[in-house]
Design a protein around this motif. Sequence first.
Motif, mmCIF file in Angstrom:
data_model
loop_
_atom_site.group_PDB
_atom_site.id
_atom_site.type_symbol
_atom_site.label_atom_id
_atom_site.label_comp_id
_atom_site.label_asym_id
_atom_site.label_seq_id
_atom_site.Cartn_x
_atom_site.Cartn_y
_atom_site.Cartn_z
ATOM 1 N N PHE A 170 0.838 -1.200 0.000
ATOM 2 C CA PHE A 170 0.000 0.000 0.000
ATOM 3 C C PHE A 170 0.873 1.251 0.000
ATOM 4 C CE2 PHE A 170 -2.678 2.988 2.696
ATOM 5 C CZ PHE A 170 -3.465 3.405 1.633
ATOM 6 N N LEU A 171 0.571 2.186 -0.878
ATOM 7 C CA LEU A 171 1.395 3.389 -1.010
ATOM 8 C C LEU A 171 1.485 4.170 0.290
ATOM 9 C CD1 LEU A 171 0.413 4.711 -4.544
ATOM 10 C CD2 LEU A 171 2.699 4.021 -3.787
ATOM 11 N N GLY A 172 0.429 4.166 1.057
ATOM 12 C CA GLY A 172 0.475 4.788 2.370
ATOM 13 C C GLY A 172 0.024 6.237 2.381
ATOM 14 N N PRO A 173 -0.322 6.740 3.576
ATOM 15 C CA PRO A 173 -0.890 8.093 3.689
ATOM 16 C C PRO A 173 0.044 9.202 3.236
ATOM 17 C CG PRO A 173 -1.219 6.803 5.706
ATOM 18 C CD PRO A 173 -0.269 6.038 4.873
ATOM 19 N N ALA A 203 -4.112 -1.532 -7.704
ATOM 20 C CA ALA A 203 -4.039 -2.122 -6.362
ATOM 21 C C ALA A 203 -2.975 -1.392 -5.549
ATOM 22 C CB ALA A 203 -3.717 -3.609 -6.462
ATOM 23 N N ASP A 204 -3.199 -1.258 -4.257
ATOM 24 C CA ASP A 204 -2.323 -0.546 -3.311
ATOM 25 C C ASP A 204 -2.379 0.958 -3.496
ATOM 26 O OD1 ASP A 204 -1.408 -2.932 -2.151
ATOM 27 O OD2 ASP A 204 0.129 -3.167 -3.699
ATOM 28 N N CYS A 209 -7.293 2.417 0.967
ATOM 29 C CA CYS A 209 -7.406 3.077 2.274
ATOM 30 C C CYS A 209 -8.740 2.704 2.911
ATOM 31 C CB CYS A 209 -7.311 4.594 2.107
ATOM 32 S SG CYS A 209 -7.732 5.538 3.599
ATOM 33 N N THR A 210 -8.718 2.271 4.178
ATOM 34 C CA THR A 210 -9.939 1.877 4.876
ATOM 35 C C THR A 210 -10.561 3.019 5.661
ATOM 36 O OG1 THR A 210 -8.683 1.131 6.809
ATOM 37 C CG2 THR A 210 -9.132 -0.500 5.096
ATOM 38 N N ALA A 244 -12.428 1.117 -10.989
ATOM 39 C CA ALA A 244 -12.031 0.437 -9.766
ATOM 40 C C ALA A 244 -13.263 0.139 -8.913
ATOM 41 C CB ALA A 244 -11.039 1.283 -8.974
ATOM 42 N N GLU A 245 -13.206 -0.955 -8.165
ATOM 43 C CA GLU A 245 -14.359 -1.336 -7.350
ATOM 44 C C GLU A 245 -14.692 -0.252 -6.332
ATOM 45 O OE1 GLU A 245 -14.300 -5.166 -5.586
ATOM 46 O OE2 GLU A 245 -14.313 -6.234 -7.502
#
Length: 324
Positions: A170-173, A203-204, A209-210, A244-245
């Motif tokens: 994940f690329l991250g914040p 993806a990522d 992000c959740t 994207a979903e």
Amino acid sequence: MRLTFTIQRFNPETDQHPHQEEYRLDIGRGLTVLEALIRIKNELDGRLALRYSCRSAICGSCAMHINGTEKLACRTSVRKELERHGKITIQPLPNLPLIKDLVVDMAPFWEKIRAVTPWLTPITHPTKRYGPSGQLRLLPETYQFHNVDACIMCGACVAACTSHEVSKGFLGPAALAKAARFVADPREPADAKQVRLSALQEADGIWDCTRCNMCVQVCPKDVQPMEAIIRLRRSSIRHGLTDAEGARHITGFVDLVRQEGRLNEALMPLKVVGTNLQRILHVLPLGVRMFFKGKVPLPFGHTIPGIEQVRAIFSAARRRAGHG
């Protein structure tokens, strides 16, 4: 006052696993966690490894896991931590490779920053945006970065990120907030913004992000990375990037509420997965359980009373956004 500091130690040359060690130190009022660590290193254990530089909350080097939260040691008061938690426990930043004691390897963090191309795309054909000496002009009224340019790259948001915890790719914040800064920059060409946003659909990217809000809570400079990610999502949809979903979840949700005045849980999964048969079969058992729990309305049930007023709100919103 004499206080006990519990510090995580790890020497890759001698230790198989990290362990805790306690140090007792006489402290006075106004002492920061960083100042206490420097004293412990100078007075009690010269082997202790930590990273720091400016001591003024500018460089971000001293980010650590203090009493369960990512903080800058140089701006964290020992007294306030003791009053709040009754102890002082210090660990290195999670979600990053551990080098020694409180020092982590920031290389994965910087790789993700570089992955979002953190610079303006060169313009091959000069336009009126170039100043007389060749610079790109940026007038205050032409942009709004929402404070993302205040990021000091301390890594606290990545260490606290729950998505990064389960998906290291994940690329991250921090990286995504940096990407938002360049998407918002009026000097960035329109086609380059489209390229940036397209790359973030993978993806990522932004849809992983959740929205746990942890990055916002721990950021020492109030950058609010999650809000930057949300702005990237909105910008993506405005640019027509809806495959994207995550994007289909948003557009599908809006379509259902506009059409029926409420969320239809029976149709929502189909809006998200589309015609992907494998994904439909994957969510089918969930749909069956929802049906027996009474959570699924009839797929083609009647609309709610007052649906015209709901649709009028959507029409007004579209006109305000300039979509006619």
